[in-house]
Design a protein around this motif. Structure first.
Motif, short mmCIF file in Angstrom:
data_model
loop_
_atom_site.label_atom_id
_atom_site.label_comp_id
_atom_site.label_asym_id
_atom_site.label_seq_id
_atom_site.Cartn_x
_atom_site.Cartn_y
_atom_site.Cartn_z
N ARG A 132 0.80 -1.21 0.00
CA ARG A 132 0.00 0.00 0.00
C ARG A 132 0.84 1.27 0.00
NH1 ARG A 132 -4.14 -2.28 -2.17
NH2 ARG A 132 -4.92 -4.05 -0.94
N VAL A 133 0.21 2.36 -0.40
CA VAL A 133 0.82 3.69 -0.26
C VAL A 133 0.78 4.04 1.23
CG1 VAL A 133 0.63 6.14 -0.82
CG2 VAL A 133 0.06 4.41 -2.55
N PRO A 134 1.92 4.22 1.87
CA PRO A 134 1.89 4.48 3.32
C PRO A 134 1.55 5.92 3.65
CG PRO A 134 4.15 4.29 2.56
CD PRO A 134 3.29 4.03 1.35
N THR A 135 0.88 6.09 4.77
CA THR A 135 0.74 7.44 5.32
C THR A 135 2.09 7.85 5.91
OG1 THR A 135 0.11 6.61 7.50
CG2 THR A 135 -1.68 7.04 5.92
N LEU A 136 2.27 9.14 6.10
CA LEU A 136 3.50 9.61 6.72
C LEU A 136 3.65 9.02 8.12
CD1 LEU A 136 6.05 11.31 6.96
CD2 LEU A 136 4.61 13.27 7.57
N GLY A 137 2.57 8.98 8.88
CA GLY A 137 2.64 8.46 10.23
C GLY A 137 3.09 7.01 10.27
N ARG A 138 2.52 6.20 9.39
CA ARG A 138 2.89 4.78 9.37
C ARG A 138 4.34 4.61 8.91
NH1 ARG A 138 0.26 -0.17 5.91
NH2 ARG A 138 1.06 -1.85 7.21
N TYR A 139 4.73 5.41 7.96
CA TYR A 139 6.10 5.36 7.46
C TYR A 139 7.10 5.72 8.56
CZ TYR A 139 9.89 6.06 4.06
OH TYR A 139 11.06 5.98 3.34
N LEU A 140 6.82 6.79 9.30
CA LEU A 140 7.71 7.20 10.39
C LEU A 140 7.83 6.10 11.44
CD1 LEU A 140 6.58 10.91 10.90
CD2 LEU A 140 8.75 10.12 9.93
N ASN A 141 6.72 5.45 11.74
CA ASN A 141 6.76 4.36 12.73
C ASN A 141 7.66 3.23 12.27
OD1 ASN A 141 5.03 5.70 14.45
ND2 ASN A 141 3.19 4.66 13.73
N VAL B 226 10.21 3.43 10.03
CA VAL B 226 11.61 3.90 10.05
C VAL B 226 12.15 3.83 11.48
CG1 VAL B 226 13.14 5.86 9.64
CG2 VAL B 226 11.31 5.36 8.02
N GLU B 227 11.34 4.25 12.44
CA GLU B 227 11.73 4.18 13.85
C GLU B 227 11.94 2.73 14.28
OE1 GLU B 227 13.20 5.76 16.87
OE2 GLU B 227 11.92 7.25 15.91
N SER C 155 20.89 13.86 14.61
CA SER C 155 21.58 12.93 13.70
C SER C 155 20.67 12.01 12.89
CB SER C 155 22.55 12.06 14.51
OG SER C 155 21.85 11.31 15.48
N ARG C 156 19.34 12.20 12.94
CA ARG C 156 18.49 11.22 12.28
C ARG C 156 17.47 11.82 11.32
NH1 ARG C 156 15.85 7.06 16.24
NH2 ARG C 156 15.30 6.17 14.21
N LEU C 157 17.46 13.13 11.14
CA LEU C 157 16.42 13.75 10.31
C LEU C 157 16.98 14.90 9.50
CD1 LEU C 157 13.37 14.05 9.54
CD2 LEU C 157 13.21 15.66 11.47
N ILE C 158 16.67 14.89 8.19
CA ILE C 158 16.95 16.02 7.30
C ILE C 158 15.72 16.22 6.44
CG2 ILE C 158 18.46 16.97 5.51
CD1 ILE C 158 20.56 14.82 6.38
#
Length: 304
Positions: free
Chosen positions: A132-141, A143-144, A184-187
Protein backbone atom coordinates in the motif's frame (compact mmCIF):
# COMPACT_ATOMS: atom_id res chain seq x y z
CA UNK A 1 56.00 -11.75 27.69
CA UNK A 2 56.31 -9.37 30.70
CA UNK A 3 54.70 -5.90 30.60
CA UNK A 4 55.75 -3.35 33.20
CA UNK A 5 52.74 -2.24 35.32
CA UNK A 6 53.40 1.45 34.59
CA UNK A 7 53.43 0.77 30.88
CA UNK A 8 50.16 -1.12 31.18
CA UNK A 9 48.52 1.79 33.01
CA UNK A 10 49.87 4.28 30.46
CA UNK A 11 48.57 2.15 27.62
CA UNK A 12 45.15 1.89 29.23
CA UNK A 13 44.98 5.66 29.73
CA UNK A 14 46.01 6.28 26.13
CA UNK A 15 43.35 3.85 24.96
CA UNK A 16 40.72 5.58 27.10
CA UNK A 17 41.80 8.98 25.76
CA UNK A 18 41.46 7.69 22.22
CA UNK A 19 37.95 6.46 22.94
CA UNK A 20 36.95 9.81 24.45
CA UNK A 21 38.40 11.72 21.50
CA UNK A 22 36.67 9.35 19.09
CA UNK A 23 33.31 9.83 20.82
CA UNK A 24 33.72 13.62 20.79
CA UNK A 25 34.57 13.61 17.09
CA UNK A 26 31.58 11.39 16.35
CA UNK A 27 29.27 13.92 18.00
CA UNK A 28 30.65 16.76 15.90
CA UNK A 29 31.03 15.01 12.54
CA UNK A 30 28.37 14.19 9.94
CA UNK A 31 26.82 10.73 10.31
CA UNK A 32 28.99 8.74 7.95
CA UNK A 33 28.84 5.01 7.25
CA UNK A 34 32.62 4.82 7.60
CA UNK A 35 35.14 7.56 8.44
CA UNK A 36 36.12 9.42 5.28
CA UNK A 37 33.28 7.96 3.23
CA UNK A 38 30.06 9.66 2.14
CA UNK A 39 26.79 8.62 3.73
CA UNK A 40 24.88 6.07 1.64
CA UNK A 41 21.20 7.05 1.37
CA UNK A 42 18.55 4.64 0.05
CA UNK A 43 16.58 6.57 -2.59
CA UNK A 44 12.85 6.05 -1.95
CA UNK A 45 14.07 3.09 0.09
CA UNK A 46 16.08 0.34 -1.59
CA UNK A 47 14.09 1.03 -4.73
CA UNK A 48 16.21 -1.11 -7.05
CA UNK A 49 14.90 -4.13 -5.15
CA UNK A 50 11.42 -3.19 -3.88
CA UNK A 51 8.67 -0.77 -4.95
CA UNK A 52 9.70 2.80 -4.19
CA UNK A 53 8.39 4.74 -1.20
CA UNK A 54 6.76 1.67 0.37
CA UNK A 55 7.34 -0.02 3.70
CA UNK A 56 8.78 -2.98 1.77
CA UNK A 57 11.40 -0.67 0.29
CA UNK A 58 12.63 0.68 3.62
CA UNK A 59 12.53 -2.81 5.10
CA UNK A 60 14.79 -3.95 2.26
CA UNK A 61 17.18 -1.09 3.04
CA UNK A 62 17.22 -2.22 6.66
CA UNK A 63 17.94 -5.80 5.58
CA UNK A 64 20.91 -4.44 3.60
CA UNK A 65 22.11 -2.62 6.74
CA UNK A 66 21.54 0.83 5.25
CA UNK A 67 20.78 3.41 7.93
CA UNK A 68 19.55 6.34 5.82
CA UNK A 69 16.39 6.23 3.71
CA UNK A 70 14.96 8.97 1.49
CA UNK A 71 11.27 9.56 0.79
CA UNK A 72 8.74 12.06 -0.56
CA UNK A 73 5.71 13.47 1.24
CA UNK A 74 2.52 14.84 -0.39
CA UNK A 75 -1.10 15.57 0.62
CA UNK A 76 -4.41 13.93 -0.26
CA UNK A 77 -7.67 15.64 -1.12
CA UNK A 78 -8.85 15.29 2.49
CA UNK A 79 -5.66 16.72 3.94
CA UNK A 80 -3.71 13.58 4.90
CA UNK A 81 0.02 13.19 4.28
CA UNK A 82 1.18 10.20 2.23
CA UNK A 83 4.48 8.92 0.85
CA UNK A 84 4.67 9.16 -2.94
CA UNK A 85 7.17 10.57 -5.43
CA UNK A 86 5.03 11.51 -8.44
CA UNK A 87 2.23 14.05 -8.04
CA UNK A 88 0.05 11.52 -9.88
CA UNK A 89 -0.75 7.95 -8.87
CA UNK A 90 -0.76 6.10 -12.18
CA UNK A 91 2.92 5.17 -12.57
CA UNK A 92 3.27 3.22 -9.32
CA UNK A 93 -0.26 2.03 -8.51
CA UNK A 94 -3.26 0.41 -10.23
CA UNK A 95 -5.31 3.61 -10.00
CA UNK A 96 -6.17 3.52 -13.72
CA UNK A 97 -7.84 0.13 -13.23
CA UNK A 98 -9.76 1.04 -10.06
CA UNK A 99 -10.63 4.62 -11.04
CA UNK A 100 -10.48 4.71 -14.87
CA UNK A 101 -12.51 7.90 -15.26
CA UNK A 102 -10.44 10.13 -12.97
CA UNK A 103 -7.45 11.05 -15.13
CA UNK A 104 -4.90 12.55 -14.62
CA UNK A 105 -5.04 10.76 -11.23
CA UNK A 106 -3.52 13.53 -9.12
CA UNK A 107 -2.85 12.68 -5.47
CA UNK A 108 -4.65 15.86 -4.48
CA UNK A 109 -7.84 14.63 -6.22
CA UNK A 110 -8.11 11.44 -4.12
CA UNK A 111 -9.00 10.87 -0.49
CA UNK A 112 -6.78 8.82 1.76
CA UNK A 113 -9.41 6.05 1.85
CA UNK A 114 -9.35 5.86 -1.95
CA UNK A 115 -5.56 5.85 -2.12
CA UNK A 116 -5.33 3.09 0.46
CA UNK A 117 -7.36 0.82 -1.81
CA UNK A 118 -4.58 0.97 -4.41
CA UNK A 119 -1.96 -1.69 -5.06
CA UNK A 120 1.43 0.05 -4.92
CA UNK A 121 3.55 -3.07 -5.41
CA UNK A 122 2.43 -5.13 -8.40
CA UNK A 123 3.80 -2.65 -10.95
CA UNK A 124 7.27 -3.47 -9.65
CA UNK A 125 6.93 -7.22 -9.17
CA UNK A 126 4.01 -9.55 -8.53
CA UNK A 127 5.55 -10.69 -5.26
CA UNK A 128 4.81 -7.20 -3.88
CA UNK A 129 1.10 -7.37 -4.77
CA UNK A 130 -1.02 -5.65 -2.15
CA UNK A 131 1.70 -3.27 -0.96
CA UNK A 132 0.00 0.00 0.00
CA UNK A 133 0.82 3.69 -0.26
CA UNK A 134 1.89 4.48 3.32
CA UNK A 135 0.74 7.44 5.32
CA UNK A 136 3.50 9.61 6.72
CA UNK A 137 2.64 8.46 10.23
CA UNK A 138 2.89 4.78 9.37
CA UNK A 139 6.10 5.36 7.46
CA UNK A 140 7.71 7.20 10.39
CA UNK A 141 6.76 4.36 12.73
CA UNK A 142 8.44 1.82 10.45
CA UNK A 143 11.61 3.90 10.05
CA UNK A 144 11.73 4.18 13.85
CA UNK A 145 11.12 0.46 14.26
CA UNK A 146 14.00 -0.25 11.85
CA UNK A 147 16.32 2.16 13.73
CA UNK A 148 16.84 4.07 10.49
CA UNK A 149 17.41 7.74 9.68
CA UNK A 150 15.32 9.86 7.35
CA UNK A 151 16.02 12.26 4.49
CA UNK A 152 12.53 13.52 3.64
CA UNK A 153 11.63 15.57 0.59
CA UNK A 154 8.71 17.97 0.86
CA UNK A 155 7.42 17.31 -2.65
CA UNK A 156 5.88 20.00 -4.86
CA UNK A 157 5.04 22.31 -1.92
CA UNK A 158 3.51 24.82 -4.31
CA UNK A 159 0.59 22.36 -4.70
CA UNK A 160 -0.01 21.99 -0.97
CA UNK A 161 -0.23 25.28 0.96
CA UNK A 162 1.28 25.08 4.46
CA UNK A 163 2.44 21.49 3.99
CA UNK A 164 5.63 22.43 5.84
CA UNK A 165 3.74 23.14 9.08
CA UNK A 166 1.64 19.99 8.70
CA UNK A 167 4.73 17.87 8.08
CA UNK A 168 6.50 19.35 11.10
CA UNK A 169 3.42 18.71 13.25
CA UNK A 170 3.35 15.04 12.23
CA UNK A 171 7.07 14.70 12.84
CA UNK A 172 6.61 16.24 16.27
CA UNK A 173 3.67 13.98 17.12
CA UNK A 174 5.75 10.94 16.15
CA UNK A 175 8.65 12.06 18.35
CA UNK A 176 10.92 13.03 15.48
CA UNK A 177 11.64 16.57 16.66
CA UNK A 178 13.39 15.56 19.86
CA UNK A 179 17.10 16.15 20.43
CA UNK A 180 18.23 12.72 19.21
CA UNK A 181 16.39 12.87 15.89
CA UNK A 182 17.26 16.51 15.21
CA UNK A 183 20.91 15.90 15.95
CA UNK A 184 21.58 12.93 13.70
CA UNK A 185 18.49 11.22 12.28
CA UNK A 186 16.42 13.75 10.31
CA UNK A 187 16.95 16.02 7.30
CA UNK A 188 14.19 17.78 5.34
CA UNK A 189 14.92 18.74 1.74
CA UNK A 190 13.13 20.41 -1.14
CA UNK A 191 13.63 21.86 -4.61
CA UNK A 192 11.83 24.94 -3.27
CA UNK A 193 13.95 27.50 -1.45
CA UNK A 194 10.77 29.13 -0.15
CA UNK A 195 9.66 25.84 1.36
CA UNK A 196 12.99 25.41 3.15
CA UNK A 197 12.80 28.97 4.42
CA UNK A 198 9.37 28.17 5.86
CA UNK A 199 10.72 25.08 7.59
CA UNK A 200 13.71 26.95 8.98
CA UNK A 201 11.50 29.80 10.17
CA UNK A 202 9.08 27.44 11.94
CA UNK A 203 11.56 24.90 13.36
CA UNK A 204 15.04 26.39 13.26
CA UNK A 205 16.67 23.27 14.73
CA UNK A 206 15.67 21.04 11.80
CA UNK A 207 18.50 20.21 9.40
CA UNK A 208 17.60 21.13 5.80
CA UNK A 209 18.88 20.48 2.30
CA UNK A 210 18.29 22.37 -0.95
CA UNK A 211 17.82 20.14 -3.98
CA UNK A 212 19.63 21.80 -6.84
CA UNK A 213 22.85 23.55 -7.71
CA UNK A 214 22.84 27.30 -7.01
CA UNK A 215 25.59 29.40 -8.52
CA UNK A 216 28.66 29.67 -6.28
CA UNK A 217 27.98 33.39 -5.86
CA UNK A 218 24.51 32.57 -4.49
CA UNK A 219 25.63 29.94 -1.97
CA UNK A 220 25.99 32.40 0.95
CA UNK A 221 22.29 33.26 0.63
CA UNK A 222 21.32 29.56 0.71
CA UNK A 223 23.57 28.99 3.71
CA UNK A 224 21.21 31.15 5.78
CA UNK A 225 18.47 28.49 5.68
CA UNK A 226 20.01 25.28 4.26
CA UNK A 227 22.56 22.96 5.86
CA UNK A 228 23.07 21.03 2.63
CA UNK A 229 23.26 21.69 -1.10
CA UNK A 230 22.07 18.53 -2.90
CA UNK A 231 22.59 18.55 -6.69
CA UNK A 232 22.46 15.86 -9.37
CA UNK A 233 25.73 13.97 -9.59
CA UNK A 234 25.89 14.81 -13.30
CA UNK A 235 26.58 18.46 -12.50
CA UNK A 236 28.93 18.11 -9.51
CA UNK A 237 32.59 19.16 -9.70
CA UNK A 238 35.40 19.09 -7.17
CA UNK A 239 35.56 22.89 -7.24
CA UNK A 240 31.83 23.19 -6.54
CA UNK A 241 32.01 20.80 -3.57
CA UNK A 242 34.94 22.81 -2.20
CA UNK A 243 32.93 26.03 -2.56
CA UNK A 244 30.04 24.45 -0.63
CA UNK A 245 32.38 23.25 2.13
CA UNK A 246 33.90 26.71 2.57
CA UNK A 247 30.61 28.04 3.93
CA UNK A 248 28.82 27.41 7.21
CA UNK A 249 25.10 26.78 7.33
CA UNK A 250 22.44 28.05 9.75
CA UNK A 251 23.67 25.71 12.51
CA UNK A 252 27.26 27.04 12.29
CA UNK A 253 28.65 23.87 10.70
CA UNK A 254 30.19 23.54 7.24
CA UNK A 255 27.66 23.07 4.48
CA UNK A 256 27.35 19.50 3.25
CA UNK A 257 26.66 18.16 -0.23
CA UNK A 258 24.54 15.06 -0.88
CA UNK A 259 24.25 14.07 -4.54
CA UNK A 260 21.79 11.92 -6.51
CA UNK A 261 21.02 9.40 -8.07
CA UNK A 262 24.07 7.10 -8.29
CA UNK A 263 23.67 3.35 -8.83
CA UNK A 264 27.16 2.21 -9.82
CA UNK A 265 30.33 1.77 -7.81
CA UNK A 266 32.85 3.67 -9.96
CA UNK A 267 30.74 6.84 -9.99
CA UNK A 268 30.22 6.60 -6.23
CA UNK A 269 33.96 6.24 -5.65
CA UNK A 270 34.71 9.19 -7.94
CA UNK A 271 32.23 11.37 -6.02
CA UNK A 272 33.73 10.27 -2.71
CA UNK A 273 37.16 11.33 -3.92
CA UNK A 274 35.70 14.68 -4.97
CA UNK A 275 34.50 15.22 -1.40
CA UNK A 276 30.76 14.48 -1.50
CA UNK A 277 29.24 14.03 1.96
CA UNK A 278 26.37 11.79 0.88
CA UNK A 279 25.32 9.67 -2.10
CA UNK A 280 21.64 8.98 -2.76
CA UNK A 281 21.09 5.69 -4.59
CA UNK A 282 18.48 3.15 -5.65
CA UNK A 283 21.06 0.38 -5.09
CA UNK A 284 22.51 1.26 -1.68
CA UNK A 285 24.40 -2.00 -1.23
CA UNK A 286 26.29 -1.44 -4.49
CA UNK A 287 27.32 2.07 -3.47
CA UNK A 288 28.09 1.18 0.13
CA UNK A 289 30.23 -1.82 -0.85
CA UNK A 290 32.15 0.23 -3.43
CA UNK A 291 32.86 2.94 -0.86
CA UNK A 292 34.03 0.42 1.72
CA UNK A 293 36.41 -1.13 -0.81
CA UNK A 294 37.65 2.33 -1.76
CA UNK A 295 38.65 2.85 1.88
CA UNK A 296 41.22 0.08 1.53
CA UNK A 297 42.52 1.37 -1.78
CA UNK A 298 40.59 -1.24 -3.72
CA UNK A 299 37.65 -1.21 -6.05
CA UNK A 300 35.88 -4.45 -6.87
CA UNK A 301 32.58 -4.06 -8.77
CA UNK A 302 29.51 -5.12 -6.78
CA UNK A 303 26.31 -6.44 -8.24
CA UNK A 304 22.89 -7.02 -6.66
Amino acid sequence: MHIHPAAAVTGALLGLSALVLSATAAQAAPARDQPGNPVTVSHRGASAYAPENTLASIDKAAALRIAWVENDVQRTQDGKLVIMHDTTLNRTTNVETLFPSRAPWKISDFTLAEIQKLDAGSWFNRKFAGERVPTLGRYLNRVEHNHQKLLMEVKAPELYPDIERQTLNELDNAGWLDREHLKSRLILQSFSADSLKNIHRQEADVKTGFLGMPAVADLPAYARFADQINPSHKTVTTAYIAAVHRLKGPHARPLELFTWTVDDGPTAVALARMGADGIITNAPDVVRNALEQKSFGLFIPSFP
